[in-house]
Write a protein that holds these residues in place. Structure first.
Motif, short mmCIF file in Angstrom:
data_model
loop_
_atom_site.label_atom_id
_atom_site.label_comp_id
_atom_site.label_asym_id
_atom_site.label_seq_id
_atom_site.Cartn_x
_atom_site.Cartn_y
_atom_site.Cartn_z
N THR A 173 0.86 -1.18 0.00
CA THR A 173 0.00 0.00 0.00
C THR A 173 0.89 1.22 0.00
O THR A 173 1.73 1.39 0.87
N MET A 174 0.74 2.07 -0.97
CA MET A 174 1.60 3.24 -1.05
C MET A 174 0.97 4.45 -0.38
O MET A 174 1.64 5.28 0.20
N ASN A 175 -0.34 4.56 -0.47
CA ASN A 175 -1.00 5.74 0.09
C ASN A 175 -2.16 5.32 0.97
O ASN A 175 -2.97 4.51 0.58
N TYR A 176 -2.17 5.90 2.14
CA TYR A 176 -3.34 5.70 2.99
C TYR A 176 -3.97 7.06 3.15
O TYR A 176 -3.30 8.05 3.33
N SER A 177 -5.27 7.10 3.10
CA SER A 177 -5.90 8.38 3.40
C SER A 177 -7.18 8.10 4.17
O SER A 177 -7.44 6.97 4.56
N GLY A 178 -7.94 9.14 4.39
CA GLY A 178 -9.08 9.00 5.27
C GLY A 178 -8.63 9.23 6.69
O GLY A 178 -7.43 9.34 6.97
N ALA A 179 -9.58 9.31 7.59
CA ALA A 179 -9.26 9.69 8.97
C ALA A 179 -8.30 8.71 9.63
O ALA A 179 -7.24 9.08 10.13
N PHE A 180 -8.63 7.41 9.62
CA PHE A 180 -7.80 6.44 10.33
C PHE A 180 -6.49 6.19 9.62
O PHE A 180 -5.44 6.10 10.24
N GLY A 181 -6.55 6.07 8.30
CA GLY A 181 -5.33 5.82 7.54
C GLY A 181 -4.32 6.91 7.74
O GLY A 181 -3.13 6.66 7.93
N GLU A 182 -4.81 8.15 7.75
CA GLU A 182 -3.89 9.27 7.92
C GLU A 182 -3.30 9.27 9.33
O GLU A 182 -2.10 9.40 9.52
N PHE A 183 -4.16 9.08 10.32
CA PHE A 183 -3.69 9.21 11.71
C PHE A 183 -2.72 8.10 12.09
O PHE A 183 -1.65 8.36 12.64
N PHE A 184 -3.08 6.86 11.75
CA PHE A 184 -2.25 5.75 12.26
C PHE A 184 -1.12 5.35 11.33
O PHE A 184 -0.18 4.73 11.75
N LEU A 185 -1.20 5.67 10.04
CA LEU A 185 -0.24 5.10 9.11
C LEU A 185 0.64 6.13 8.42
O LEU A 185 1.68 5.79 7.89
N GLN A 186 0.23 7.40 8.39
CA GLN A 186 1.09 8.37 7.72
C GLN A 186 2.15 8.91 8.67
O GLN A 186 2.03 8.79 9.89
N ASN A 187 3.16 9.54 8.08
CA ASN A 187 4.31 9.95 8.89
C ASN A 187 4.46 11.46 9.03
O ASN A 187 5.43 11.91 9.61
N GLN A 188 3.55 12.22 8.46
CA GLN A 188 3.75 13.66 8.51
C GLN A 188 2.79 14.29 9.51
O GLN A 188 1.59 14.05 9.48
N TRP A 189 3.35 15.08 10.43
CA TRP A 189 2.51 15.68 11.47
C TRP A 189 2.62 17.20 11.35
O TRP A 189 3.55 17.81 11.85
N THR A 190 1.67 17.79 10.66
CA THR A 190 1.64 19.26 10.55
C THR A 190 0.23 19.73 10.89
O THR A 190 -0.55 20.06 10.01
N PRO A 191 -0.11 19.73 12.17
CA PRO A 191 -1.50 20.02 12.55
C PRO A 191 -1.89 21.48 12.39
O PRO A 191 -3.07 21.80 12.41
N THR A 192 -0.91 22.38 12.23
CA THR A 192 -1.32 23.76 12.00
C THR A 192 -1.39 24.06 10.51
O THR A 192 -2.16 24.90 10.09
N GLY A 193 -0.59 23.37 9.72
CA GLY A 193 -0.64 23.57 8.28
C GLY A 193 -0.21 24.97 7.90
O GLY A 193 0.30 25.73 8.71
N ALA A 194 -0.38 25.29 6.63
CA ALA A 194 -0.04 26.63 6.18
C ALA A 194 -1.30 27.36 5.75
O ALA A 194 -1.36 27.99 4.70
#
Lengths: 446, 571
Positions: A173-194
């Motif tokens: 699996t190369m990309n996970y998205s959606g609420a759970f996929g993003e939270f538990f499986l992605q590696n980027q944490w930018t909660p304020t964003g630009a």
């Protein structure tokens, strides 16, 4: 009616029962607040991006995770073959299955060290598993050849199956998205964003908690690396070697040290340990071992100071465990002609192993939940990198840093701290349950 | 045969060697661990002597070596209201190049607005500005593009490293404590005569009680039959002490207690002497007197503790401005103190104790004495054990959602002392419950059974027999829990404690609508450590030392109590 009768009969008992009910209420309150806000958090993201979705990519088999998958598959094969029937692995020479002890220990230390430095966490884990299975298979063969009771447990096989699925999932699996996929499986944490409006959700925000989790684990396991040898050594020295007068001084000192507030340790790390670590980092950078120049705030700094913090905990709990071993065991071993060091290493530590393990698990839980020292020592930049000389952010540090800015109720930043907090609560709860269970087994044994 | 002997000998030698190496290794590991801890204690105490930043610009001998140079302008002189009143600073730049000798003066005006800065550029033509404005606590730079060194010298203006009140500027121990014994620096008396007499009386009586001598006992013997009079006199004296004292509340209260305790001691001794006489014994055997005084150990312990505590306030007048007088200074690190944080800590601890002790002691008694071993009990037990290991920041989030915010289940107390105290109380609860259970379990079973045997009810057994024996363990556990939450900063950061508090915190401000903001010592340390300036780090070290001293005092009270009660249980 019997309940009402009981109330009227024994007032004191009822009142006391109500006080102890407050403990249940507190726990429920903690879980309720964390869960409630976390559900709001996930629903908010899910409205924006859906709950969970995956992109398959079978080319990922060739990546590091795919390699880890292959290693685990080989390990499973070895495990299966070695347990199937007698002399199944006899065509493999004995020297490969059971090399010298020193080589064995060196290999294990190297495997553990590469876990800290490896970029791909799963690959590191799979190599560790492979080494363990190899060792187990070797032991089984030895037992088959020289006799002895053979107990075959299939726990390892289940764990292997689990990890094979995880690595395979990670590889294809190369990309996970959606609420759970993003939270538990992605590696980027930018909660304020630009974004212009930081209060509401926007596309540039990313909530991959693994970035925080990795730093937390780096700090916690790094701390154990320092605290376990020193703490257990301290405990053995205090219970087996030290004169009683020294123990009478050291024990209250340990109590007082365990009570020194974590913010003071954080100050200590910020002023003293940080510059020391930077000097090592400069050396490493000059030799080209790391890509970026070191910063004064880094996970190594945090690991050292948290290691010092949990040292008294490990020392006193392990010493209690060693003292709980009945004296007959020690005397019996000495009477058989074993020397003091043999008695210590082969009898005392074996007998109190569950207590020592419990102390390590509880210390790990403390290290994961440690806040102020880590906030001051590790920094406030959430990055996903294996370079431990760069500033990073742990889960607790994120909560402390984010909440310092007086968050309005209900905005996305306020919700993230509860999601992270619930994850943290869950991890520490599991560790505590495990630790207390192990602790109660050794208390029952003696 | 010979070969085998040889082999065995060599093996034995080898084994002895590995033996030695192994045990030496273990011992060294243990000693390194101990050394590590020792160094840690020393290092925590050491940073107080960090060299502070000089407030002046630079010494004249320093030169600008062709690149840029940074000025630090941190401590302008301010009056009581925080207004700047200083004269402008004049700095002279001098250098020698191919065009000859250059000397330029630049006037620097420090203004009230923050983040205003103007940099100084030096090139072969000279200095680009002759007068600049700089906001307070702002760094500004002097850039030079010429090839020769430039020397900088301060010509006029205040040198703010030592301000007008004469606070220590650099390199000095920042916790200044003024200890006055009976008289202060101007030879004026700082004690109240009544309190001093009370303290001396207590001192004499404690000595008499500790080492009873026949000569002194003869004097007390004359008082027999007037025991009620002794008690009455002590109450009257305490009352007089309280009325006569002008404004010094703590000393007066302690003096009053000293009078009452003296009365109690005298009463007990007279009672003991009467008891001896009714038995027909002689006074010449003081060891008998020791046993005839009821609860001599307990009275002795409490009176000794009172003696030490009131020694600080009555004959010695200890006065630590850092702890109890100075608030945080906005600009000058070395003029700061932790008064607001100190009182905030005391209020938070008091509220936490008030909330947690009754509930958790009740829960401990229920779980150990009343509960039947059913599923509910097991559940509560498991919850308590695991709550004790939950990270403190999670309790902070619980407090934030329940006590601070006003929505859903929130009580809406705001970031106040009350919310902080409640959160800390919740945090201390599982620790106290576990310690209490441990103490209750150590009470021997025979004690309970014999009490039941003479017909006591369950509550009577618990109240009169089990609780008194379990009290020391419970008190120790409570004090240790309190000392743990005293150093805890994480939940309070979550709740919203801030560092810049220039007033004493009001404990009930959340209910009657006052200013709810507060701070505690760990929070103060955290924010001071996070400041970029080194001088604030020095203050953080000072606050750390103050905190550690308070914690060690609490822990040693716990240890002393435990030792005393353990000795009593043994005898």
């Amino acid at each position: 009616m019997s309940f009402l009768n009981r109330i009227s009969k024994d007032k004191a008992g009822t009142i006391l029962f109500l006080t102890s009910l407050s403990v249940i209420l507190i726990t429920l309150g903690i879980i309720q607040t964390l869960l409630f806000e976390t559900i709001t958090f996930f629903t908010d993201i899910a409205e924006h991006r859906g709950w969970f979705s995956l992109d398959w990519d079978f080319g990922g088999i060739l990546s590091a995770s795919g390699f880890a998958f292959l290693i685990l598959l080989v390990a499973l094969l070895i495990d299966y073959e070695s347990k199937k029937e007698k002399n199944r692995l006899s065509y493999i020479p004995q020297e490969i299955l059971n090399p010298h002890h020193g080589i064995m220990k060196a290999i294990f230390i190297i495997v553990l060290l590469q876990l800290l430095l490896n970029d791909s966490f799963l690959l590191g884990i799979s190599i560790l598993f492979f080494a363990m299975i190899w060792r187990a298979a070797g032991k089984l063969q030895m037992k088959r050849i020289y006799g002895g009771n053979i107990e075959i447990s299939n726990t390892w096989r289940n764990v292997l199956f689990l990890f094979i699925f995880i690595t395979l999932f990670d590889a294809i699996t190369m990309n996970y998205s959606g609420a759970f996929g993003e939270f538990f499986l992605q590696n980027q944490w930018t909660p304020t964003g630009a974004c212009e409006d930081r209060r509401s959700l926007c596309d540039t925000m990313s909530f991959g908690v693994n970035s925080l989790l990795l730093t937390t684990l780096q700090v916690a396991f790094g701390a154990l690396l320092i605290a376990v040898p020193l703490g257990v050594g301290c405990a053995i020295y205090l219970s087996e070697y030290a004169p009683p007068r020294l123990v009478a001084i050291v024990k209250p000192t340990l109590e007082i040290l365990a009570g020194i507030p974590s913010v003071v340790y954080g100050f200590f790390a910020f002023i003293y340990i940080g510059p020391l670590v930077v000097e090592f980092g400069e050396y490493a950078f000059a030799n080209g071992w790391i890509d970026d120049p070191p910063n004064i705030l880094n996970p190594i700094n945090g690991a050292i100071v948290v290691g010092v913090m949990i040292l008294p905990l490990i020392a006193s709990l392990s010493e209690d465990a060693l003292r709980a071993v009945p004296n007959e065991l020690r005397e019996g071993s000495l009477a058989l002609g074993a020397t003091k060091i043999e008695t210590t290493m082969k009898v005392m530590i074996q007998a109190s192993l569950s207590g020592i393990v419990a102390s390590i698990i509880l210390a790990l839980s403390r290290a994961v939940g440690e806040t102020m020292a880590v906030t001051l020592a590790v920094g406030t930049v959430a990055v996903y990198t294996s370079n431990m000389f760069l500033p990073a952010q742990t889960m607790t540090a994120y909560i402390a840093q984010r909440v310092g800015g007086d968050l309005p109720f209900g905005e996305i930043g306020y919700l993230t701290i509860f999601a992270v907090g619930l994850y943290l609560f869950f991890i520490t709860l599991c560790l505590n349950l495990l630790g207390n269970k192990v602790l109660s087994t050794y208390r029952e044994a003696y | 045969m010979k070969d085998i002997d040889k082999l065995q000998k060599r093996n034995r030698k080898l084994r002895g060697l590995t033996e030695l190496a192994g045990s030496m290794g273990l011992a060294i590991t243990g000693l390194i661990g101990l050394l590590f801890l020792g160094i840690l204690i020393w290092q925590i105490a050491e940073p107080t002597f960090i060299e502070g930043e000089r407030g002046e610009i630079t010494a004249a001998s320093e030169s600008i070596p062709e690149s840029n140079y940074r000025f630090k302008w941190d401590f302008p002189t301010v009056d009581e209201n925080g207004k700047l009143y200083s004269d402008p600073v004049v700095v002279r730049f001098q250098w020698n190049d191919e065009n000859g000798f250059h000397s330029h003066d630049v006037q620097i005006n420090v203004i009230d607005t923050r983040q205003v800065k103007t940099d100084i550029y030096i090139d072969s033509n000279g200095v680009d500005q002759t007068e600049i404005e700089v906001g307070r606590k702002t760094n500004f730079n002097a850039y030079s593009s010429i090839r020769v060194p430039v020397s900088v010298e301060q010509i006029s203006g205040p040198v703010p490293n030592a301000d007008k009140t004469g606070y220590p500027s650099v390199n000095s121990f920042v916790i200044t404590g003024d200890v006055h014994i009976l008289l202060d620096d101007e030879n004026e008396q700082v004690f109240q005569p009544m309190e001093l007499i009370a303290w001396i009386t207590l001192l004499i009586l404690v000595i008499v009680l500790t080492w009873p001598i026949v000569a002194t006992l003869k004097i007390i013997q004359k008082l027999k039959g007037r025991r009620t009079l002794i008690k009455l006199a002590s109450y009257v004296l305490a009352g007089i002490t309280f009325v006569v004292s002008d404004g010094m509340f703590v000393a007066a209260a302690l003096g009053g207690i000293c009078w009452i305790v003296s009365g109690v001691i005298l009463y007990r001794i007279a009672e003991g002497i009467e008891r001896l006489e009714s038995l027909g014994r002689e006074l010449s055997e003081p060891s008998r007197l020791k046993h005839s005084i009821s609860d001599r150990d307990g009275v002795l312990m409490w009176s000794r503790m009172l003696l030490f505590t009131s020694a600080l306030f009555i004959p010695l007048l200890i006065d630590i401005p850092f702890l109890t007088e100075r608030y945080q200074d906005i600009f000058i690190p070395y003029a700061s103190g932790i008064r607001a944080a100190f009182y905030g800590t005391i209020w938070v601890m008091l509220i936490a104790m008030f909330v947690s002790i009754p509930i958790s002691v009740g829960a401990a008694i229920y779980l150990d004495e009343y509960a039947k071993p059913n599923r509910t009990t097991k559940l509560i037990q498991a919850l308590v054990t695991n709550l004790a290991g939950v990270p403190s920041i999670v309790f902070g989030m619980f407090g934030l959602a329940i006590f601070v915010k006003q929505d859903g289940f929130g009580w809406g107390l705001g970031p106040s002392v009350l919310a902080a105290g409640l959160t800390m109380g919740v945090m201390a609860m599982p620790i106290i419950v576990l310690a209490g259970q441990e103490a209750l379990r150590s009470v021997p079973r025979t004690l309970r059974e014999s009490a039941y045997g003479i017909g006591c009810t369950k509550w009577e057994v618990t109240k009169d027999h089990v609780l008194p024996s379990a009290m020391p363990g419970m008190m120790t556990g409570t004090i240790l829990a309190m000392s743990r939450i005293m150093g805890e900063a994480a939940p309070l950061v979550v709740i919203g404690a801030t560092a810049m508090i220039l007033f004493d915190p009001e404990p009930l401000a959340a209910l009657n609508g006052g200013n709810v903001n507060f701070t505690v010592i760990p929070i103060q340390i955290y924010f001071w450590t996070a400041e970029p300036d080194h001088a604030w780090h020095s203050m953080a070290a000072a606050a750390s030392i103050a905190l550690i001293c308070l914690l060690i005092a609490m822990n040693s009270i716990a240890i002393v109590l435990r030792q005393h009660f353990r000795k009593r249980l043994k005898s």
